[in-house]
Write a protein that holds these residues in place. Structure first.
Motif, PDB file in Angstrom:
ATOM      1  N   THR A 178       1.884  36.543  23.350  1.00  0.00           N
ATOM      2  CA  THR A 178       2.914  37.487  23.794  1.00  0.00           C
ATOM      3  C   THR A 178       3.088  37.463  25.309  1.00  0.00           C
ATOM      4  N   THR A 179       2.130  36.856  26.019  1.00  0.00           N
ATOM      5  CA  THR A 179       2.237  36.665  27.461  1.00  0.00           C
ATOM      6  C   THR A 179       1.952  35.194  27.756  1.00  0.00           C
ATOM      7  N   PRO A 180       2.428  34.663  28.879  1.00  0.00           N
ATOM      8  CA  PRO A 180       2.195  33.245  29.176  1.00  0.00           C
ATOM      9  C   PRO A 180       0.706  32.913  29.151  1.00  0.00           C
ATOM     10  N   PRO A 181       0.304  31.902  28.385  1.00  0.00           N
ATOM     11  CA  PRO A 181      -1.114  31.545  28.314  1.00  0.00           C
ATOM     12  C   PRO A 181      -1.618  31.019  29.655  1.00  0.00           C
ATOM     13  N   LYS A 182      -2.864  31.349  29.954  1.00  0.00           N
ATOM     14  CA  LYS A 182      -3.455  30.935  31.223  1.00  0.00           C
ATOM     15  C   LYS A 182      -4.461  29.806  31.000  1.00  0.00           C
ATOM     16  N   GLY A 183      -4.668  29.021  32.044  1.00  0.00           N
ATOM     17  CA  GLY A 183      -5.663  27.964  31.992  1.00  0.00           C
ATOM     18  C   GLY A 183      -5.222  26.725  31.242  1.00  0.00           C
ATOM     19  N   VAL A 184      -3.912  26.621  30.922  1.00  0.00           N
ATOM     20  CA  VAL A 184      -3.386  25.457  30.220  1.00  0.00           C
ATOM     21  C   VAL A 184      -2.091  25.022  30.902  1.00  0.00           C
ATOM     22  N   ARG A 185      -1.730  23.788  30.697  1.00  0.00           N
ATOM     23  CA  ARG A 185      -0.439  23.309  31.190  1.00  0.00           C
ATOM     24  C   ARG A 185       0.600  23.486  30.092  1.00  0.00           C
ATOM     25  N   LEU A 238       3.989  22.841  28.332  1.00  0.00           N
ATOM     26  CA  LEU A 238       4.992  21.788  28.256  1.00  0.00           C
ATOM     27  C   LEU A 238       6.354  22.325  27.820  1.00  0.00           C
ATOM     28  N   LYS A 239       6.331  23.372  27.027  1.00  0.00           N
ATOM     29  CA  LYS A 239       7.558  23.949  26.496  1.00  0.00           C
ATOM     30  C   LYS A 239       7.276  25.389  26.131  1.00  0.00           C
ATOM     31  N   LYS A 240       8.273  26.259  26.303  1.00  0.00           N
ATOM     32  CA  LYS A 240       8.019  27.673  26.022  1.00  0.00           C
ATOM     33  C   LYS A 240       9.261  28.359  25.502  1.00  0.00           C
ATOM     34  N   ASP A 241       9.032  29.399  24.730  1.00  0.00           N
ATOM     35  CA  ASP A 241      10.068  30.333  24.314  1.00  0.00           C
ATOM     36  C   ASP A 241       9.489  31.728  24.513  1.00  0.00           C
ATOM     37  N   PRO A 242       9.658  32.290  25.724  1.00  0.00           N
ATOM     38  CA  PRO A 242       9.069  33.603  26.004  1.00  0.00           C
ATOM     39  C   PRO A 242       9.714  34.744  25.231  1.00  0.00           C
ATOM     40  N   TYR A 277       4.685  28.499  22.410  1.00  0.00           N
ATOM     41  CA  TYR A 277       4.365  27.575  23.490  1.00  0.00           C
ATOM     42  C   TYR A 277       3.863  26.253  22.937  1.00  0.00           C
ATOM     43  N   LEU A 278       4.213  25.169  23.632  1.00  0.00           N
ATOM     44  CA  LEU A 278       3.557  23.882  23.453  1.00  0.00           C
ATOM     45  C   LEU A 278       2.750  23.625  24.709  1.00  0.00           C
ATOM     46  N   LEU A 331       0.564  19.842  15.356  1.00  0.00           N
ATOM     47  CA  LEU A 331       1.663  19.670  14.409  1.00  0.00           C
ATOM     48  C   LEU A 331       2.286  18.299  14.608  1.00  0.00           C
ATOM     49  N   PHE A 332       2.702  17.681  13.498  1.00  0.00           N
ATOM     50  CA  PHE A 332       3.499  16.469  13.595  1.00  0.00           C
ATOM     51  C   PHE A 332       4.931  16.857  13.935  1.00  0.00           C
ATOM     52  N   TRP A 333       5.516  16.148  14.929  1.00  0.00           N
ATOM     53  CA  TRP A 333       6.900  16.413  15.276  1.00  0.00           C
ATOM     54  C   TRP A 333       7.502  15.173  15.926  1.00  0.00           C
ATOM     55  N   GLN A 334       8.622  14.735  15.380  1.00  0.00           N
ATOM     56  CA  GLN A 334       9.365  13.590  15.897  1.00  0.00           C
ATOM     57  C   GLN A 334       8.456  12.383  16.120  1.00  0.00           C
ATOM     58  N   LYS A 335       7.738  12.018  15.086  1.00  0.00           N
ATOM     59  CA  LYS A 335       6.863  10.849  15.076  1.00  0.00           C
ATOM     60  C   LYS A 335       5.723  10.958  16.077  1.00  0.00           C
ATOM     61  N   GLY A 336       5.460  12.157  16.524  1.00  0.00           N
ATOM     62  CA  GLY A 336       4.354  12.377  17.446  1.00  0.00           C
ATOM     63  C   GLY A 336       3.579  13.614  17.059  1.00  0.00           C
ATOM     64  N   GLN A 337       2.762  14.088  17.973  1.00  0.00           N
ATOM     65  CA  GLN A 337       1.906  15.240  17.739  1.00  0.00           C
ATOM     66  C   GLN A 337       2.061  16.222  18.892  1.00  0.00           C
ATOM     67  N   VAL A 338       2.164  17.522  18.577  1.00  0.00           N
ATOM     68  CA  VAL A 338       2.273  18.559  19.600  1.00  0.00           C
ATOM     69  C   VAL A 338       1.225  19.638  19.337  1.00  0.00           C
ATOM     70  N   SER A 339       0.846  20.344  20.399  1.00  0.00           N
ATOM     71  CA  SER A 339      -0.131  21.430  20.297  1.00  0.00           C
ATOM     72  C   SER A 339       0.601  22.757  20.448  1.00  0.00           C
ATOM     73  N   PHE A 340       0.604  23.540  19.392  1.00  0.00           N
ATOM     74  CA  PHE A 340       1.382  24.783  19.336  1.00  0.00           C
ATOM     75  C   PHE A 340       0.459  25.990  19.410  1.00  0.00           C
ATOM     76  N   LEU A 341       0.899  26.998  20.167  1.00  0.00           N
ATOM     77  CA  LEU A 341       0.186  28.279  20.157  1.00  0.00           C
ATOM     78  C   LEU A 341       1.180  29.415  20.326  1.00  0.00           C
ATOM     79  N   HIS A 342       0.744  30.600  19.914  1.00  0.00           N
ATOM     80  CA  HIS A 342       1.545  31.814  20.071  1.00  0.00           C
ATOM     81  C   HIS A 342       0.826  32.751  21.021  1.00  0.00           C
TER      82      HIS A 342
END
Length: 343
Positions: A53-60, A62-66, A71-72, A40-51
């Motif tokens: 229901t539990t914390p995703p594994k195997g990724v770092r 950057l931002k979360k709303d549990p 998640y980003l 997604l484009f956000w604030q003149k940059g690019q972010v990787s968004f996913l949904h």
């Protein structure tokens, strides 16, 4: 310039074939997504968004709303990304499609999203991390793994997540239900200066009519932290306005919500405390990791065979009802010894 070329191709296909062909949007999608996220484009940059229901594994992360599973994650930038558009009447003037790596299917929005967990619906299935839109680089929402393959998250909710530094949901100390009117079902006994009673009917917040629980959820969640909310209620048929200092939610949605979460209390399926904040006010500082919550006001909190979610719900109800009785006497079991504390 890249996006302009894609929208130019979109109009070319429309004019030459006299029909909307979204197949080329699949190619755009391949260049604007990864296997587990969408760019997604956000604030003149690019972010990787996913949904999830539990914390995703195997990724770092950057931002979360549990609370709602947003998640980003850290990921290499994709060649393209999407602009988020809110759904407006203008959106329905043109055909839309559900787009993923494997298909692009024309459809329409059949239900708008009204709650954080009450998602929108599309007339054809949407793949997890698939998108809904009517121009290749602009989308109205994102699909996610769900029992309902037609469900998707509206961009309005994703934009709210992206705009916050940390997840925030306003709280005025009650849980409500729509029952002909908007009724206070449960009252948080630990909410400072809580003026509500079970059975109060909420009609307005800061002058806005609140006809149902969905509207209540959105309005209250977006009240500014520590602002004063003016809540109009009916209590035994008499209207009055309550003044409430807005707090923030500590549980709810996808997270446990017993009213004890503000103290960092985590409970297992036997209502045994597995975690708590280090420093708690008296008399809550009596609680210890390993203590089991047994009774409240001389009544068992929940049947022993109830599942975890039902026990947590029963605890929340028991705390609210005890508050209405004017006292909360909690029976704890610690290393075989039972004793009461009064909260």
């Amino acid at each position: 310039m890249r996006n302009k070329r894609w929208v130019g191709l979109w109009f070319l296909l429309v004019s030459t074939t006299h029909a909307y062909d979204f197949s080329h949007c699949q190619k755009y999608y391949e260049l604007a997504s990864r296997s587990n996220s969408v760019s997604l484009f956000w604030q003149k940059g690019q972010v990787s968004f996913l949904h999830s229901t539990t914390p995703p594994k195997g990724v770092r992360i950057l931002k979360k709303d549990p609370f709602i599973g947003f998640y980003l994650i850290q990921a290499p930038h994709t060649k393209f990304a999407y602009h988020l558009l809110d759904i407006s009447p203008e959106a329905f003037k043109y055909p839309m499609a559900s787009v993923s790596k494997t298909y692009a299917r024309v459809g329409t929005i059949t239900k708008r999203q009204e709650r954080f967990l009450g998602h929108a619906r599309f007339s054809v299935p949407i793949a997890p991390n698939g998108v809904v839109g009517n121009i290749c680089y602009q989308i109205y929402g994102v699909g996610f793994k769900s029992k309902d393959p037609h469900a998707f998250i509206e961009s309005k909710y994703i934009r709210r997540f992206l705009s916050q530094n940390t997840p925030y949901y306003g709280d005025i100390g009650v849980r409500v239900r729509s029952h002909g009117a908007l009724v206070v079902e449960l009252v948080d006994p630990f909410f400072k200066n809580n003026p509500f009673l079970e059975g109060d009917v909420i009609t307005h917040i800061n002058g806005q009519a609140i006809p149902n629980s969905a509207r209540f959820e959105w309005v209250v969640s977006n009240l500014a932290y520590q602002s004063e909310a003016h809540v109009t209620i009916k209590r035994k048929g008499v209207s009055q306005t309550l003044h409430v200092r807005v707090d923030k939610r500590h549980g709810g949605f996808l997270l446990p919500d017993t009213f004890l979460e503000r103290f960092g209390v985590v409970l297992d399926s036997d209502l045994v405390i597995t975690a708590r904040l280090e420093h708690l006010p008296a008399p809550l500082n009596t609680l210890r990791v390993g203590d089991q919550l047994v009774w409240i006001n001389h009544k068992p909190i929940a049947p022993k065979r109830a599942n975890h979610a039902d026990k947590l719900r029963a605890l929340q109800e028991a705390l609210s009802h005890a508050r209405m009785q004017g006292r909360i006497e909690l029976l704890l079991l610690r290393r075989g010894l039972e004793f009461y504390i009064r909260l």
